[in-house]
Design an enzyme around this catalytic site. Structure first.
Site: not given
Length: 508
Positions: A36, A294, A429-430
């Site tokens: 503990d 953005d 994504g790109m």
């Protein structure tokens, strides 16, 4: 009792030890079996501090079980009092040693006779409460102990400070970015012309607790720790408190207005509207960012939020209200305060999940397939397995979320940090796509995105080649949909025909 691979909130004694080790010159003695006593290691590893963790384990072993604990515990308290000369020693059992049902208050009274400093037993039910509730209770207990002691001795200062002032309550060791938030709140108070009277418990001395009633009001930035102490101070000393978390542009403004209102009720004459406008429009980049192209790229993207009440509720509101992101699921592990959480996020998300089971959250994330997750260290692990980016917004956290650089989440600088975190958490994504086009022959193979197990389906060569042509940022989704379709129809092998049929079925 259940065996847990992962716990969001630890056992009660961890909360008590967090409070005790946050104060200066306070020592904690843990009446516990070996196993503990991991708090020392955990704090030494995670908190970037030079000092040793002031916690000693009074080990429950077979000799103690045979003879009783009193002699050993009292000896340990008196020895530490002589060695370290702390202002206060806090004795806490753990849930394991509580089974012995010993009269620890009697041990404390006995040790107090020989100890020069104060000795206190943490008054926490180890079977009923978790780390956060225990921390809240222990902080209130220590505050109450020293204010009542000061009152008895007639040492409590009378009257308020000359200039408007505040106590900041709830900054603790091992908290999520607490040190950075504390610095940011001090800067904010300086800008508003409010003096900081005391910050507790982090870095505070228990001898200064008698000065708490001198402040004009209390600020409790985190709902989990500090509310009980603030309510006690309101009850006993008629001190108002603000419990609005200044996280995000809207809530920071609401918090500042509330503070201004409390000051004006006590005879000050302040107007913070111009300051709020100046900060929102020119100093904080977040409001400008949320209107930029953005951020518009993120509009409607799906997100899942999970954490403690304070951070999960605040983050849900920021994403939905300030950035136009679609929060599909908001959740918290603070089951004991679920009603407050539901009230806060009801309007800003589709689903609410109140759970301490990390598997349930992982399954929900796998089902929803969000573009990003905002959660704890555990959700980061889940995100890694599913290839979904995750921003960490709440404890429990690992070493990378105890940054050396300045990264507050509260106040106007906090809004900038959150905007960065949100934007950087969504996969652009790109980027993936371009890497795969121009990355030569070592492009990554298709990864199975399943929380529980690897795929049991076989993809033939043509189908695998076709899948590799799918852009990386949607490939996982295409793979999962195709496999789901194949299982429902009873196919054991996935061919081009199965792929096209699955595509037709989902209408993509």
């Amino acid at each position: 009792m259940k065996l847990a691979y992962w716990m969001y909130a630890g056992p009660a004694h961890i909360g008590t030890l967090r409070i005790a080790s946050s104060f200066k010159n306070v020592h904690a003695i843990m009446h516990a079996p070996l196993g503990d006593d991991y708090f020392n290691v955990m704090r030494s590893m995670l908190e970037r501090e030079r000092d040793f963790t002031p916690v000693t384990a009074s080990v429950v072993d077979r000799n103690v079980l045979a003879r009783g604990s009193q002699e050993k515990v009292v000896d340990n308290i008196v020895r530490k009092d002589q060695e370290e000369t702390p202002d206060l020693i806090v004795l806490t059992p753990t849930c394991t040693s509580s089974i012995l049902q010993e009269d620890l208050q009697n041990f404390v009274d006995r040790a107090q006779m020989d100890a020069k400093g104060d000795v206190m037993l943490a008054d926490v039910n180890h079977y009923r409460v978790n780390e956060l509730q225990a921390a809240d209770r222990t902080l209130q207990q220590i505050v109450q102990y020293y204010l009542e002691k000061g009152r008895k001795k007639g040492e409590l200062p009378t009257g308020k400070t000359e200039k408007p002032s505040v106590n900041i309550i709830g900054m603790t060791t091992l908290g999520f970015h607490n040190q950075h938030d504390c610095t940011e709140l001090k800067r904010l108070m300086a800008d508003l012309g409010i003096e900081v009277n005391e910050v507790i418990p982090e870095g505070a001395s228990v001898q200064n607790l008698k000065n708490l009633p001198r402040a004009w009001f209390n600020l409790v930035p985190y709902r989990e720790v500090g509310l009980m102490a603030a309510r006690y101070l309101e009850q006993e000393f008629s001190m108002p408190y603000v419990d609005i978390t200044p996280m995000g542009v809207v809530e920071t403004a609401r918090c500042i207005r509330k503070m201004g209102q409390l000051l004006n009720q006590q005879g000050a004459n302040v107007d913070y509207e111009e300051f709020i406008n100046q900060q929102t429009l020119y100093v904080s980049q977040a409001a400008w960012f949320s209107r930029s192209i953005d951020c518009q790229n993120l509009t409607g993207k799906k997100a899942v939020v999970f954490g403690d009440n304070t951070h999960a509720a605040a983050m849900t509101r920021i994403l939905a209200r300030e950035m136009g992101i679609h929060v599909v699921l908001a959740g918290t592990y603070c089951k004991y305060d679920a009603d407050w959480f539901k009230e806060q996020v009801r309007e800003y998300c589709d689903e609410i999940l109140i759970s301490e089971d990390h598997g349930e959250i992982a399954d929900a994330i796998a089902r929803i397939e969000p573009s990003a997750i905002f959660g704890t260290q555990m959700e980061r692990h889940v995100g890694k397995r599913l290839d979904i980016p995750c921003g960490v917004i709440a404890a429990p956290i690992h070493i990378q979320n105890f940054p050396i650089g300045y990264k507050p989440f509260l106040g106007y600088e906090g809004t900038n940090q959150i905007a960065d975190l949100v934007y950087n958490s969504f996969t652009l994504g790109m980027e993936d796509h371009l890497l795969e086009i121009f990355g030569g022959h070592d492009t990554k193979e298709v990864i199975t995105k399943s929380v529980s197990a690897d795929s049991d389906l076989n993809w033939n060569k043509e189908a695998q080649t076709e899948l590799n042509k799918v852009p990386g940022f949607v490939r996982g989704k295409v793979k999962r949909n195709t496999e789901k379709f194949a299982r429902e129809r009873g196919f054991s092998e996935i061919t081009l025909e199965v792929m096209y049929a699955a595509k037709e079925a989902v209408g993509a």
